[in-house]
Design a protein around this motif. Structure first.
Motif, PDB file in Angstrom:
ATOM      1  N   PHE A 138       0.842  -1.194   0.000  1.00  0.00           N
ATOM      2  CA  PHE A 138       0.000   0.000   0.000  1.00  0.00           C
ATOM      3  C   PHE A 138       0.880   1.248   0.000  1.00  0.00           C
ATOM      4  N   MET A 139       0.352   2.312  -0.549  1.00  0.00           N
ATOM      5  CA  MET A 139       1.081   3.572  -0.593  1.00  0.00           C
ATOM      6  C   MET A 139       0.124   4.737  -0.357  1.00  0.00           C
ATOM      7  N   GLY A 140       0.583   5.702   0.430  1.00  0.00           N
ATOM      8  CA  GLY A 140      -0.123   6.958   0.591  1.00  0.00           C
ATOM      9  C   GLY A 140       0.718   8.081   0.027  1.00  0.00           C
ATOM     10  N   ARG A 141       0.091   9.093  -0.543  1.00  0.00           N
ATOM     11  CA  ARG A 141       0.834  10.199  -1.160  1.00  0.00           C
ATOM     12  C   ARG A 141       0.261  11.528  -0.692  1.00  0.00           C
ATOM     13  N   LEU A 142       1.163  12.483  -0.446  1.00  0.00           N
ATOM     14  CA  LEU A 142       0.767  13.836  -0.040  1.00  0.00           C
ATOM     15  C   LEU A 142       1.581  14.842  -0.837  1.00  0.00           C
ATOM     16  N   ASN A 143       0.903  15.717  -1.560  1.00  0.00           N
ATOM     17  CA  ASN A 143       1.567  16.795  -2.284  1.00  0.00           C
ATOM     18  C   ASN A 143       1.565  18.060  -1.430  1.00  0.00           C
ATOM     19  N   TYR A 144       2.717  18.694  -1.353  1.00  0.00           N
ATOM     20  CA  TYR A 144       2.843  19.952  -0.616  1.00  0.00           C
ATOM     21  C   TYR A 144       3.259  21.020  -1.638  1.00  0.00           C
ATOM     22  N   PRO A 145       2.285  21.574  -2.388  1.00  0.00           N
ATOM     23  CA  PRO A 145       2.621  22.510  -3.459  1.00  0.00           C
ATOM     24  C   PRO A 145       2.811  23.930  -2.941  1.00  0.00           C
TER      25      PRO A 145
END
Length: 303
Positions: free
Chosen positions: A104-111
Motif C-alpha cells: 500500500f502507498m499513501g501520497r501527499l503533495n505539498y505545493p
C-alpha cells in the motif's frame, strides 16, 4: 534445416513470454493507493500518517528537486522526520508499507499554491558591523498591484521572527532591517510570503548560514612602526557576529610605491623570519626606512 531453426527460435520466444513477472514488477503492479490521512509540519519537517494495523516494511519518501530521500520510521512509529530543505519549488511525500502481504502507498503533495510569477524573487541577506542584518527582494513579475510581502526568519526549532523594520517601494515591502540578531544560529530559514485580494501569492524560501552572509569589516587599529632596518605592521581582528578564530581569517597585505595607482601591481612583501613574537594579526619584514615604496599599504581580510 532453416525451418527447424525458425521453429526453435519461436519456441524460445514463447517460453520467455510465459516466464512469471519479476518480484519488482509484481510489486509495482500490486501497489494500492490508500488514504493514510497524511500531514506535514513544515516547522519540524515531520511527516505523519494514520497508523495501520499489521503494517510492516514501512518507509517514507520525499521527492524534492534536490533528489529523492528515504527514511525508515522508528519501530511502530507513524511519522518520519526529514532534513530541512527549501519548499518553494513544491515537494511530494509518499509512505509505503506492507499489510497482509499486500503493498500500500499513501501520497501527499505539498505545493507552493498561488499564482505563477507572484512569489518574491532574488532574496538576499547580509550581516554587517557584526550586529545588523539587511534583507532585500524583488516583486514577482506577475505580482498584482495590491501585493504585500512579509519576511520571517526561523533559527533551528525556534519560533519564527517577523521583520521588525520594513522598507517599501510604492507601498510594497521590498527590504527589511534587523538590529537584533541574538536569536540567529549558524543555519537559518528565511521565508517571504505575501497577501493580495486579487490572487493567491506563492512564497519563496531558502536556508542561509551565518558564514556565507556575513560581511567582514576591515581590520581595526592598524599601525606601522619602522626603523632603519625593518617595519612592523599590526592590526586587530575585526568584530564578527559569527565567532571566528585567527585561523578562520586570512589577510592580504599590499605595499605600493609612492604615487602608484590602484590598478598597479603591488610590490611583493619581503617577509622574513620574525625576530620577535608575532601573531596572525601582524607582519614583520626587513626593509630600511624610509623607503620609496613603503609609504602606503592596503590590508584586506577574508574568510
Amino acid at each position: 534445416m532453416g525451418s527447424s531453426m525458425d521453429v526453435l527460435e519461436m519456441a524460445v520466444m514463447l517460453s520467455s513470454l510465459l516466464l512469471p513477472a519479476s518480484p519488482l514488477a509484481r510489486d509495482h503492479q500490486d501497489l494500492t493507493t490508500r488514504n493514510l490521512n497524511m500531514t506535514f509540519d513544515p516547522r519540524e519537517w515531520k511527516l505523519s500518517w494514520e497508523c495501520q494495523e499489521n503494517a510492516t516494511n514501512v518507509a517514507c519518501f520525499m521527492i524534492h528537486k534536490e533528489g529523492p530521500f528515504k527514511k525508515k520510521p522508528e519501530a511502530k512509529a507513524c511519522h518520519c522526520t526529514f532534513s530541512p530543505l527549501p519548499l518553494s519549488d513544491g515537494v511530494t511525500f509518499e509512505v509505503k508499507m506492507t499489510i497482509n502481504q499486500s503493498l500500500f502507498m499513501g501520497r501527499l503533495n505539498y505545493p507552493n499554491s498561488g499564482g505563477e510569477g507572484t512569489a518574491p524573487q532574488n532574496i538576499s541577506c547580509f550581516i554587517y558591523d557584526a550586529r545588523f542584518m539587511n534583507c532585500t527582494w524583488e516583486k514577482g513579475p506577475a505580482a498584482p498591484g495590491d501585493i504585500q510581502y512579509f519576511l520571517y526568519v526561523r533559527a533551528s526549532e525556534k519560533e519564527e521572527t517577523e521583520c521588525p523594520h520594513y522598507r517599501s517601494d510604492s507601498g510594497t515591502h521590498v527590504a527589511c532591517h534587523f538590529d537584533d540578531l541574538q536569536y540567529l544560529t549558524f543555519h537559518n530559514y528565511f521565508l517571504v510570503n505575501g497577501t493580495s485580494q486579487q490572487v493567491g501569492i506563492q512564497f519563496s524560501d531558502l536556508f542561509l548560514s551565518l558564514q556565507e552572509i556575513e560581511r567582514i569589516s576591515p581590520p581595526a587599529n592598524t599601525s606601522v612602526t619602522c626603523n632603519t632596518s625593518h617595519c612592523l605592521i599590526r592590526w586587530e581582528k575585526p568584530r564578527t557576529y559569527h565567532r571566528l578564530s585567527h585561523w578562520d581569517l586570512q589577510y592580504q597585505l599590499d605595499i605600493r610605491q609612492q604615487g602608484s595607482e590602484d590598478g598597479d601591481d603591488p610590490k611583493p612583501v619581503p617577509k622574513r623570519k620574525t625576530p620577535a613574537p608575532c601573531t596572525s594579526t601582524c607582519w614583520w619584514f626587513w626593509e630600511p626606512s624610509p623607503s620609496p615604496w613603503s609609504s602606503g599599504f592596503f590590508l584586506r581580510g577574508s574568510l
